[in-house]
Design a protein around this motif. Sequence first.
Motif, PDB file in Angstrom:
ATOM      1  N   GLN A   1       0.816  -1.210   0.000  1.00  0.00           N
ATOM      2  CA  GLN A   1       0.000   0.000   0.000  1.00  0.00           C
ATOM      3  C   GLN A   1       0.854   1.266   0.000  1.00  0.00           C
ATOM      4  N   LEU A   2       2.013   1.233   0.658  1.00  0.00           N
ATOM      5  CA  LEU A   2       2.931   2.372   0.581  1.00  0.00           C
ATOM      6  C   LEU A   2       3.412   2.581  -0.853  1.00  0.00           C
ATOM      7  N   LYS A   3       3.734   1.505  -1.554  1.00  0.00           N
ATOM      8  CA  LYS A   3       4.166   1.619  -2.947  1.00  0.00           C
ATOM      9  C   LYS A   3       3.066   2.188  -3.826  1.00  0.00           C
ATOM     10  N   GLU A   4       1.832   1.746  -3.599  1.00  0.00           N
ATOM     11  CA  GLU A   4       0.708   2.260  -4.392  1.00  0.00           C
ATOM     12  C   GLU A   4       0.484   3.743  -4.122  1.00  0.00           C
ATOM     13  N   LEU A   5       0.532   4.144  -2.865  1.00  0.00           N
ATOM     14  CA  LEU A   5       0.354   5.560  -2.530  1.00  0.00           C
ATOM     15  C   LEU A   5       1.483   6.411  -3.105  1.00  0.00           C
ATOM     16  N   GLU A   6       2.680   5.864  -3.140  1.00  0.00           N
ATOM     17  CA  GLU A   6       3.801   6.577  -3.757  1.00  0.00           C
ATOM     18  C   GLU A   6       3.574   6.695  -5.268  1.00  0.00           C
ATOM     19  N   ALA A   7       3.149   5.605  -5.900  1.00  0.00           N
ATOM     20  CA  ALA A   7       2.875   5.635  -7.345  1.00  0.00           C
ATOM     21  C   ALA A   7       1.760   6.625  -7.675  1.00  0.00           C
ATOM     22  N   ASP A   8       0.807   6.772  -6.750  1.00  0.00           N
ATOM     23  CA  ASP A   8      -0.308   7.712  -6.946  1.00  0.00           C
ATOM     24  C   ASP A   8       0.058   9.139  -6.565  1.00  0.00           C
ATOM     25  N   ARG A   9       1.316   9.341  -6.172  1.00  0.00           N
ATOM     26  CA  ARG A   9       1.878  10.650  -5.850  1.00  0.00           C
ATOM     27  C   ARG A   9       1.225  11.346  -4.656  1.00  0.00           C
ATOM     28  N   VAL A  10       0.713  10.553  -3.715  1.00  0.00           N
ATOM     29  CA  VAL A  10       0.173  11.159  -2.505  1.00  0.00           C
ATOM     30  C   VAL A  10       1.152  11.029  -1.344  1.00  0.00           C
ATOM     31  N   LEU A  11       2.170  10.196  -1.499  1.00  0.00           N
ATOM     32  CA  LEU A  11       3.244  10.191  -0.527  1.00  0.00           C
ATOM     33  C   LEU A  11       4.582  10.063  -1.236  1.00  0.00           C
ATOM     34  N   ALA A  12       5.590  10.537  -0.551  1.00  0.00           N
ATOM     35  CA  ALA A  12       6.956  10.499  -1.082  1.00  0.00           C
ATOM     36  C   ALA A  12       7.807   9.637  -0.160  1.00  0.00           C
ATOM     37  N   ARG A  13       8.633   8.821  -0.768  1.00  0.00           N
ATOM     38  CA  ARG A  13       9.552   7.949  -0.026  1.00  0.00           C
ATOM     39  C   ARG A  13      10.948   8.553  -0.150  1.00  0.00           C
ATOM     40  N   THR A  14      11.599   8.779   0.990  1.00  0.00           N
ATOM     41  CA  THR A  14      12.952   9.314   0.992  1.00  0.00           C
ATOM     42  C   THR A  14      13.902   8.259   1.530  1.00  0.00           C
ATOM     43  N   ASP A  15      14.863   7.870   0.693  1.00  0.00           N
ATOM     44  CA  ASP A  15      15.894   6.914   1.086  1.00  0.00           C
ATOM     45  C   ASP A  15      17.155   7.723   1.364  1.00  0.00           C
ATOM     46  N   TYR A  16      17.634   7.676   2.599  1.00  0.00           N
ATOM     47  CA  TYR A  16      18.772   8.490   3.002  1.00  0.00           C
ATOM     48  C   TYR A  16      20.121   7.857   2.662  1.00  0.00           C
ATOM     49  N   LYS A  17      20.091   6.685   2.047  1.00  0.00           N
ATOM     50  CA  LYS A  17      21.321   5.997   1.601  1.00  0.00           C
ATOM     51  C   LYS A  17      22.338   5.875   2.727  1.00  0.00           C
ATOM     52  N   GLU A  18      21.875   5.437   3.883  1.00  0.00           N
ATOM     53  CA  GLU A  18      22.736   5.270   5.039  1.00  0.00           C
ATOM     54  C   GLU A  18      22.823   3.796   5.424  1.00  0.00           C
ATOM     55  N   VAL A  19      23.819   3.488   6.231  1.00  0.00           N
ATOM     56  CA  VAL A  19      23.930   2.160   6.826  1.00  0.00           C
ATOM     57  C   VAL A  19      23.890   2.360   8.336  1.00  0.00           C
ATOM     58  N   PRO A  20      22.941   1.748   9.042  1.00  0.00           N
ATOM     59  CA  PRO A  20      21.872   0.916   8.498  1.00  0.00           C
ATOM     60  C   PRO A  20      20.888   1.761   7.677  1.00  0.00           C
ATOM     61  N   PRO A  21      20.128   1.079   6.798  1.00  0.00           N
ATOM     62  CA  PRO A  21      19.204   1.804   5.919  1.00  0.00           C
ATOM     63  C   PRO A  21      18.206   2.657   6.696  1.00  0.00           C
ATOM     64  N   ARG A  22      17.949   3.840   6.168  1.00  0.00           N
ATOM     65  CA  ARG A  22      16.951   4.730   6.766  1.00  0.00           C
ATOM     66  C   ARG A  22      16.090   5.280   5.642  1.00  0.00           C
ATOM     67  N   VAL A  23      14.799   4.997   5.726  1.00  0.00           N
ATOM     68  CA  VAL A  23      13.819   5.450   4.736  1.00  0.00           C
ATOM     69  C   VAL A  23      12.651   6.042   5.501  1.00  0.00           C
ATOM     70  N   ASP A  24      12.098   7.135   5.000  1.00  0.00           N
ATOM     71  CA  ASP A  24      10.855   7.605   5.594  1.00  0.00           C
ATOM     72  C   ASP A  24       9.848   7.960   4.518  1.00  0.00           C
ATOM     73  N   TYR A  25       8.623   8.108   4.971  1.00  0.00           N
ATOM     74  CA  TYR A  25       7.491   8.393   4.093  1.00  0.00           C
ATOM     75  C   TYR A  25       6.840   9.678   4.570  1.00  0.00           C
ATOM     76  N   ALA A  26       6.469  10.539   3.622  1.00  0.00           N
ATOM     77  CA  ALA A  26       5.828  11.811   3.955  1.00  0.00           C
ATOM     78  C   ALA A  26       4.757  12.099   2.914  1.00  0.00           C
ATOM     79  N   LEU A  27       3.780  12.869   3.315  1.00  0.00           N
ATOM     80  CA  LEU A  27       2.731  13.281   2.386  1.00  0.00           C
ATOM     81  C   LEU A  27       3.276  14.297   1.394  1.00  0.00           C
ATOM     82  N   THR A  28       2.859  14.192   0.157  1.00  0.00           N
ATOM     83  CA  THR A  28       3.115  15.231  -0.832  1.00  0.00           C
ATOM     84  C   THR A  28       2.040  16.304  -0.623  1.00  0.00           C
TER      85      THR A  28
END
Length: 122
Positions: free
Chosen positions: A60-87
């Motif tokens: 559902q996160l992927k679908e909401l991202e594809a629908d452009r209602v949320l944005a996924r930010t990958d910080y390219k860190e170790v350990p991995p850090r990703v967050d989701y925010a509303l557009t």
Amino acid sequence: MTDCSQNCGGRYSYGLAATLSIIAGKWKPLILYFLLDGPKRYGELKRNVHGVSAKVLIQQLKELEADRVLARTDYKEVPPRVDYALTPLGRSLADRIVPLCTWGTENMAEMVSILAERDRLL
């Protein structure tokens, strides 16, 4: 009141149909609601959205991202850090979910009774 029956052109005949195609899914409205107060990491969303499986939450996160209602930010860190925010589009949609939450809270006792009766009948 807005006329949701007017033709929106293209794929949808009604504005409500277009909206429902974005928020369709048991968990999407909750995901949007919990993102209203700011970006969240996956684990935080998983804790907030009680009962959702990891597979379904990711889908559902992927679908909401594809629908452009949320944005996924990958910080390219170790350990991995990703967050989701509303557009901005997502925020405008999530803001409309708040009155539904308020209605549900105000009518929760009656809804519990109605749903219990429905479950008995079905």
